[in-house]
Scaffold this motif. Sequence first.
Motif, short mmCIF file in Angstrom:
data_model
loop_
_atom_site.label_atom_id
_atom_site.label_comp_id
_atom_site.label_asym_id
_atom_site.label_seq_id
_atom_site.Cartn_x
_atom_site.Cartn_y
_atom_site.Cartn_z
N ALA A 148 32.75 57.31 45.46
CA ALA A 148 32.28 58.31 44.50
C ALA A 148 32.63 57.89 43.08
O ALA A 148 31.82 58.03 42.16
CB ALA A 148 32.89 59.67 44.83
N GLU A 149 33.81 57.35 42.90
CA GLU A 149 34.23 56.89 41.57
C GLU A 149 33.35 55.74 41.10
O GLU A 149 32.94 55.69 39.94
CB GLU A 149 35.70 56.45 41.61
N SER A 150 33.01 54.82 42.00
CA SER A 150 32.14 53.69 41.66
C SER A 150 30.75 54.16 41.25
O SER A 150 30.17 53.65 40.29
CB SER A 150 32.03 52.72 42.84
N VAL A 151 30.22 55.14 41.98
CA VAL A 151 28.89 55.67 41.66
C VAL A 151 28.92 56.34 40.29
O VAL A 151 28.02 56.13 39.47
CB VAL A 151 28.41 56.66 42.75
N GLU A 152 29.97 57.11 40.02
CA GLU A 152 30.09 57.78 38.73
C GLU A 152 30.12 56.75 37.59
O GLU A 152 29.42 56.90 36.59
CB GLU A 152 31.34 58.65 38.69
N GLU A 153 30.90 55.71 37.75
CA GLU A 153 31.00 54.67 36.72
C GLU A 153 29.65 53.98 36.51
O GLU A 153 29.25 53.72 35.37
CB GLU A 153 32.06 53.64 37.10
N ALA A 154 28.94 53.70 37.61
CA ALA A 154 27.64 53.04 37.51
C ALA A 154 26.63 53.93 36.79
O ALA A 154 25.87 53.46 35.92
CB ALA A 154 27.13 52.68 38.90
N LEU A 155 26.61 55.22 37.11
CA LEU A 155 25.69 56.14 36.45
C LEU A 155 25.99 56.26 34.96
O LEU A 155 25.08 56.27 34.12
CB LEU A 155 25.73 57.51 37.12
N LYS A 156 27.26 56.34 34.61
CA LYS A 156 27.64 56.43 33.19
C LYS A 156 27.23 55.16 32.45
O LYS A 156 26.79 55.22 31.30
CB LYS A 156 29.14 56.67 33.06
N SER A 157 27.37 54.02 33.10
CA SER A 157 26.97 52.75 32.49
C SER A 157 25.46 52.72 32.24
O SER A 157 25.00 52.30 31.18
CB SER A 157 27.38 51.59 33.40
N LEU A 158 24.68 53.19 33.22
CA LEU A 158 23.23 53.23 33.06
C LEU A 158 22.83 54.18 31.93
O LEU A 158 21.88 53.92 31.19
CB LEU A 158 22.56 53.67 34.37
N GLN A 159 23.55 55.27 31.78
CA GLN A 159 23.27 56.20 30.70
C GLN A 159 23.56 55.56 29.34
O GLN A 159 22.78 55.70 28.40
CB GLN A 159 24.07 57.50 30.87
N LYS A 160 24.67 54.82 29.23
CA LYS A 160 25.00 54.14 27.97
C LYS A 160 23.92 53.13 27.58
O LYS A 160 23.67 52.91 26.40
CB LYS A 160 26.35 53.43 28.09
#
Length: 57
Positions: free
Chosen positions: A20-32
Amino acid sequence: MQEARDVHPHGVEVRSADGAESVEEALKSLQKEGLIKILDAAVVSWPAERPSRAPDS
């Protein structure tokens, strides 16, 4: 009248807290990078010792 906008809700099921933490980090990166826009988010957890509830059939 409310402004029309594209809304595409999606959910992601992850079987571990680390995942879950990895998915959250990946989504935030895509948003940036401007590739996605996160409007809202929620994390729901279930105790590991309890059996998961199967969806109603």
